[in-house]
Scaffold this active site. Structure first.
Site, PDB file in Angstrom:
ATOM      1  CB  CYS A   1      -0.871   0.031   1.242  1.00 12.48           C
ATOM      2  SG  CYS A   1      -2.035  -1.328   1.293  1.00 12.48           S
TER       3      CYS A   1
ATOM      4  NE  ARG B   1       4.594   2.038  -1.597  1.00 15.07           N
ATOM      5  CZ  ARG B   1       5.341   2.046  -0.505  1.00 15.07           C
ATOM      6  NH1 ARG B   1       6.540   2.593  -0.532  1.00 15.07           N
ATOM      7  NH2 ARG B   1       4.915   1.519   0.615  1.00 15.07           N
TER       8      ARG B   1
ATOM      9  CD1 TRP C   1       0.054  -4.991  -4.378  1.00 17.05           C
ATOM     10  CD2 TRP C   1       0.513  -6.145  -2.527  1.00 17.05           C
ATOM     11  NE1 TRP C   1       0.633  -6.172  -4.756  1.00 17.05           N
ATOM     12  CE2 TRP C   1       0.920  -6.897  -3.646  1.00 17.05           C
ATOM     13  CE3 TRP C   1       0.694  -6.673  -1.256  1.00 17.05           C
ATOM     14  CZ2 TRP C   1       1.510  -8.150  -3.530  1.00 17.05           C
ATOM     15  CZ3 TRP C   1       1.279  -7.923  -1.133  1.00 17.05           C
ATOM     16  CH2 TRP C   1       1.679  -8.651  -2.272  1.00 17.05           C
TER      17      TRP C   1
ATOM     18  CG  ASN D   1       1.831   1.057   4.064  1.00 13.61           C
ATOM     19  OD1 ASN D   1       1.601  -0.132   3.845  1.00 13.61           O
ATOM     20  ND2 ASN D   1       3.018   1.598   3.895  1.00 13.61           N
ATOM     21  N   GLY D   2      -0.090  -0.970   6.263  1.00 14.26           N
ATOM     22  CA  GLY D   2       0.388  -1.864   7.323  1.00 14.26           C
ATOM     23  C   GLY D   2      -0.607  -2.980   7.563  1.00 14.26           C
TER      24      GLY D   2
ATOM     25  CD  GLU E   1      16.976 -18.804  -4.609  1.00 13.30           C
ATOM     26  OE1 GLU E   1      16.529 -19.666  -5.370  1.00 13.30           O
ATOM     27  OE2 GLU E   1      16.693 -17.596  -4.706  1.00 13.30           O
TER      28      GLU E   1
ATOM     29  CE  LYS F   1      17.400 -14.756  -6.743  1.00 11.59           C
ATOM     30  NZ  LYS F   1      16.621 -15.875  -6.675  1.00 11.59           N
TER      31      LYS F   1
ATOM     32  CD  GLU G   1      17.109 -15.419 -11.127  1.00 13.47           C
ATOM     33  OE1 GLU G   1      16.150 -15.423 -11.891  1.00 13.47           O
ATOM     34  OE2 GLU G   1      16.981 -15.536  -9.894  1.00 13.47           O
TER      35      GLU G   1
ATOM     36  CG  HIS H   1      28.695 -39.860  -6.007  1.00 11.78           C
ATOM     37  ND1 HIS H   1      29.049 -41.180  -5.903  1.00 11.78           N
ATOM     38  CD2 HIS H   1      28.490 -39.412  -4.744  1.00 11.78           C
ATOM     39  CE1 HIS H   1      29.038 -41.537  -4.613  1.00 11.78           C
ATOM     40  NE2 HIS H   1      28.706 -40.470  -3.898  1.00 11.78           N
TER      41      HIS H   1
ATOM     42  CE  LYS I   1       9.035 -10.470  -9.075  1.00 10.04           C
ATOM     43  NZ  LYS I   1      10.148 -11.212  -8.439  1.00 10.04           N
TER      44      LYS I   1
END
Ligand code: F6R
Length: 615
Positions: A2, A28, A77, A101-102, A488, A492, A495, A511, A610
């Site tokens: 928000c 945002r 949001w 907001n929160g 991960e 990262k 990409e 192995h 995205k």
């Protein structure tokens, strides 16, 4: 996430200022918008719309242009309640109108309370209840600031609020606790926003109110003034700071990229993911989104986690934790594989989808396939109201806020938090002891602070990244909960820096991958001191014997690992099950810094989107 904005000034520009400011906050991410103005005669004008700010503008232009010197506005949001006009802010109750907001943790209890007072709630939000509480206090105190002050002790959670009252065109009250708020100070106006990006267009002189401080902005005889006090009424003095940011820098809050901003936001994002959900007394988690299926969950013996990319790595860790702490047989499967495989599914199986966007085509198809086979479907989703969130039988939102950078960072750590909460809930329904539940909760509460500590190593990690930027290939290895973190870390750097990297369980080196080890192949070893310390140490020695370089992500008590690694990033220690939340941070920063060193547009790496809404 928000966004809130507010204006009080001597010129009747509130309408234009606030709409421009809403546009500045669009980056945002939001699903609806709204504005409220108080005209000089005290009349309130409020307009809300689903979709873009342009949709709000269209609604507004159908009305006559509104001249007002006071107003507040919001981009929403969704967190509580789907995107809709009635859930959009500003919310009004009686004389009071506000934007928020929160997240209010105790909103369910407060809702019941105001309903008992005969108040009708018209939205599903946690915000409307605040408007009612303030209106009830205002009816008695007849002063907006006093009414806000009276209500604050009742609110638990995070909030930045801008509050105005019908009939009072000369007062705006702003307050924050754990949510961002900045005030711009100009000669004839004050500007409020969740983010300086909306402010720097008007003035570079800003004040950041501290947690619990209340700003009362007044207009008297064409002049604007403000006072800042604590919740208890003690006066606070702030000297405005001068921001030298331009518009784009302000969007990123001074960070060079959204990815870096989102990495650094993780202490906040993980706090929001657990906010109001920990039940320390019963050593479990309170997950409202799973409440409708809580009894059915007791009958579940197997969980298949479906997801893609970074969300799949979170799923791998989730599956490990479910098995360890709840005795549920769990496995993580790539959604793209699940949808075309013939998994045996029965009434005792649930399928759990993890997705930041909630729109990933493969994950959505996997959910549909599972539903088609009649099994219980669950979700961990960041984007509220997204397709996966709507289609699963029950789910939990991450509350990480929108992720703008293509590479997932804060969504990943908040997914891990939600997984731990689900493990607490299911574990305590089954085999997990009270003592273990309490232990996990205690350590969970310390995680935001530990992540912050790791973020402080940024400079040191940048120096390491610069030393290793010329290498074309990397291996990433880890064991147990840190094996998915190796995957991960490798994803990262692939990409974001376009560097080839492979993630492996450290025990697999012999192995195959060890054949690659030579001076031009660095290995990133994720090896905090834990039950496999000795194994990791021998692995490092085997790499060194082949003249391979080792970068260790480890803890201070892993003395021999620190000694044998060429470079070591020391991270703080927590329970082994929570270590991935810590060990992943340096790998995000390492990938980011190598990407920057290579000149990659890290927020928008080539060929990636995205939201992967196609197969
Ligand atoms: C990696 C990344 C992707 C996503 C994947 C799934 O940084 O962002 O691998 O994790 O495309 O996306 P969601 O979580 O939106 O389903």
């Amino acid at each position: 996430m928000c966004g809130i904005v507010g204006y009080i000034g001597s010129a009747p520009h509130a309408y234009d200022v606030l709409l421009d400011d809403l546009h500045r906050l669009e980056y945002r991410g939001y699903d609806s918008a709204g504005i409220a103005l108080v005209r000089d005669n005290g009349a309130l004008v409020r307009v809300r719309a689903v979709g873009k700010v342009a949709a709000l503008e269209e609604k507004l232009t159908k009305r006559a242009q509104v001249y007002a010197k006071l107003g507040i506005a919001h981009t929403r949001w969704a967190t509580h309640g789907a995107p809709s006009v009635r859930n959009a802010h500003p919310h009004t109750a009686g004389a009071i109108t506000l934007v928020h907001n929160g997240i209010i943790e105790n909103f369910a209890q407060l809702r019941e309370e105001v309903q008992k007072e005969g108040r009708m709630l018209r939205s599903d939000t946690d915000t409307e209840v605040i408007a009612h509480l303030i209106d009830m206090a205002y009816a008695q105190l007849h002063d907006l600031a006093d009414a806000v002050r009276a209500v604050l002790p009742r609110l638990r959670g995070a909030y930045a609020l801008l509050v105005i009252a019908k009939g009072d065109p000369k007062t705006l009250v702003a307050v924050r606790v754990a949510s961002p708020l900045v005030m711009g100070v100009a000669a004839d106006a004050l500007f409020f926003a969740s983010d300086a990006v909306a402010i720097v267009a008007h003035t570079h002189r800003v004040i950041y109110p501290l947690d619990g401080e209340i700003v009362v902005a007044k207009r008297t005889e064409g002049r604007v003034s403000y006072t800042i006090t604590t919740e208890k009424g003690a006066l606070r003095k702030h000297t405005p700071r001068v921001l030298k940011w331009d518009h784009t820098q302000a969007q990123k809050e001074g960070y060079a990229h959204f990815m870096l901003k989102e990495i650094m936001e993780q202490p906040h994002a993980v706090t929001d993911a657990m906010r109001g959900r920990l039940d320390s007394d019963n050593a479990t988690a309170r997950l409202g989104g799973l409440a409708p299926v809580e009894e059915r969950l007791r009958t579940i013996k197997r969980i298949i986690i479906v997801s893609c990319g970074t969300s799949y790595h979170a799923g791998l860790i989730g599956a490990q934790l479910l098995q360890e702490y709840s005795g549920i047989v769990a496995e993580a499967v790539y959604a793209s594989e699940f949808r075309y495989s013939n998994y045996l599914l029965d009434k005792e199986t649930a399928v759990l989808a993890i997705s930041q966007s909630g729109e990933t085509a493969d994950t959505l198809a996997a959910v549909r396939e599972a539903k088609n086979k009649g099994v219980l479907t669950l979700g961990i989703v960041n984007a509220v109201g997204s397709s996966i969130a709507r289609e699963v039988d029950a789910g939990v939102y991450n509350h990480a806020g929108p992720e703008i950078s293509v590479a997932s960072t804060k969504a990943f750590t908040s997914q891990l938090i939600v997984l731990v909460l689900i493990v607490l809930l299911l574990g305590r329904q089954r085999t997990m002891s009270v003592a273990m539940g309490k232990r996990i909760i205690r350590h969970l509460c310390a995680i935001p602070r530990l992540i912050e500590t790791v973020c402080q190593h940024h400079k040191e990690i940048r120096a390491i990244a610069r030393r290793y930027k010329r290498y074309d290939n990397f291996l990433y290895v880890g064991r147990l909960h840190n094996f998915p973190i190796a995957l991960e870390g490798a994803l990262k750097i692939k990409e974001i820096a376009y560097v080839h990297a492979e993630g492996y369980p450290f025990g697999e080196m012999k192995h195959g991958p060890i054949a690659l080890v030579e001076p031009s192949l660095p290995t990133v070893v994720i090896a905090p001191r834990d039950s496999v310390y000795e194994k990791n140490l021998s692995g490092i020695q085997e790499i060194r014997a082949r003249r391979g370089k080792v970068i260790a992500i480890t803890t201070h008590d892993a003395v021999d690992i620190v000694k044998h690694a060429h470079d070591a990033i020391i991270v703080p220690k927590t329970l082994p099950v929570l270590m991935p939340l810590i060990t992943v941070i340096p790998l995000q920063l390492l990938a980011y810094e190598v990407g920057v060193a290579h000149g990659v547009d890290v927020d928008k790496p080539r060929n990636l989107a995205k939201s992967v809404t196609v197969e």
